[in-house]
Enzyme design. Structure first.
Site, short mmCIF file in Angstrom:
data_model
loop_
_atom_site.label_atom_id
_atom_site.label_comp_id
_atom_site.label_asym_id
_atom_site.label_seq_id
_atom_site.Cartn_x
_atom_site.Cartn_y
_atom_site.Cartn_z
N ASN A 110 -0.33 3.83 -7.31
CA ASN A 110 -0.26 2.38 -7.11
C ASN A 110 1.09 1.78 -7.47
O ASN A 110 1.45 0.72 -6.97
CB ASN A 110 -1.36 1.71 -7.96
CG ASN A 110 -1.14 0.22 -8.11
OD1 ASN A 110 -1.39 -0.56 -7.19
ND2 ASN A 110 -0.64 -0.19 -9.27
N TYR A 167 11.75 -1.90 1.75
CA TYR A 167 10.38 -1.84 1.21
C TYR A 167 9.40 -1.43 2.29
O TYR A 167 8.55 -0.54 2.09
CB TYR A 167 10.01 -3.22 0.66
CG TYR A 167 8.57 -3.38 0.26
CD1 TYR A 167 8.09 -2.85 -0.94
CD2 TYR A 167 7.68 -4.09 1.07
CE1 TYR A 167 6.77 -3.01 -1.31
CE2 TYR A 167 6.35 -4.26 0.70
CZ TYR A 167 5.91 -3.71 -0.50
OH TYR A 167 4.58 -3.87 -0.86
N ALA A 168 9.51 -2.04 3.48
CA ALA A 168 8.59 -1.73 4.56
C ALA A 168 8.73 -0.28 5.01
O ALA A 168 7.73 0.39 5.32
CB ALA A 168 8.82 -2.67 5.74
N LYS A 220 6.91 1.86 2.50
CA LYS A 220 5.46 1.75 2.64
C LYS A 220 4.96 2.43 3.92
O LYS A 220 3.87 2.99 3.95
CB LYS A 220 5.04 0.28 2.60
CG LYS A 220 5.19 -0.37 1.23
CD LYS A 220 4.38 0.36 0.17
CE LYS A 220 4.34 -0.40 -1.14
NZ LYS A 220 3.58 0.34 -2.19
#
Length: 271
Positions: free
Chosen positions: A91, A157-158, A161
């Site tokens: 997480n 960041y994208a 992810k």
């Protein structure tokens, strides 16, 4: 085979939640504890680590999961004090705005390390221990809706992810012969301490307008999905990314107009 209420329980299983001191991680750790698991929180912040561990009855280990030696030490301590983990939730993560043409190499590397590198490090070390012991397990990676759509100002960041999503598929295939399932959860906006700090005057109503169910999610709703994926209720699910997002990803840009309720594509007039 008939399903039973006990299939959702995590009784006496050992679960590790990285970044479990606050936000989604705290909610997931609390959910696991409520369903009977012995929980270890691997958290970089000493204060939130200690506070959450005490509140939910977990083992708190101050750990920077971006460092492989720290992960090894945390896994060793978890195993000695709780037993061998059969559940892992990757997480930990974070972001900051970084427009594409202004993103530095250091910024890119920082976001990669914060959101993707540790997923490999923790999965490898927990996975190796499971394989050596011949134990099945469940690994849940927390990604984001931003890994499945454009994210202006957050390209690094994208990308990280999106990497989590593909990594989940590949890891699920490679670990399937060892009875280790790997899945991901992709939230959209969820009400966490971080979001509340960013919106001290309350979350603007237009946030809900963009979500088909009309509101942000709650950490407990993400935790419910994590409990399901960790439990025997999902024993035939692996390699999947579950979008726990109020329908945002499925809507593909459609939303209910806040005034008329009519299905609307794109920004549209909000009057």
């Amino acid at each position: 085979m008939t399903i039973a209420p006990a299939d959702i329980l995590l009784t006496d299983r050992v679960a590790v939640v990285t970044g479990g001191g606050a936000g989604l991680g705290r909610g997931i750790a609390a959910g696991f504890a409520a369903f009977g698991a012995r929980v270890a929180i691997w958290e970089r912040d000493p204060d939130s680590c200690a506070r959450t561990a005490e509140e939910i009855g977990a083992l708190g280990i101050v750990t920077d999961v971006r460092d492989s030696a720290a992960v090894s030490a945390a896994l060793r301590q978890t195993t000695e004090q709780l037993g061998s983990p059969t559940i892992l939730v990757n997480n930990a993560g974070g972001t900051f705005s970084s427009p594409l043409l202004e993103t530095s190499e250091n910024g890119w590397d920082a976001l990669y390390r914060a959101n993707l590198r540790h997923v490999l490090l923790c999965t490898q070390q927990v996975g190796r221990q499971l394989v050596a012991a011949g134990q099945p397990g469940s690994i849940v990676n927390i990604t984001s809706i931003e890994g499945a759509r454009a994210a202006p100002g957050y390209a690094a960041y994208a990308a990280a992810k999106a990497g989590v999503i593909n990594y989940t598929r590949t890891a699920a295939f490679e670990l399937a012969p060892h009875r280790i399932r790997v899945n991901a959860i992709a939230p959209d906006i969820a009400v966490t301490e971080g979001l509340q700090r960013m919106s001290p005057d309350g979350i603007p109503p237009e946030v809900g307008h963009a979500i088909p169910l009309g509101r942000p999610g709650h950490v407990d709703e993400i935790a419910g999905a994590a409990v399901f994926l960790a439990s025997e209720m999902s024993s035939y699910i692996t390699g999947q990314t579950l979008h726990v997002d109020g329908g945002t990803q499925a809507a593909g840009g459609w939303y209910h107009h806040p005034r008329t309720g009519a299905p609307t594509l794109g920004p549209g007039p909000v009057r």
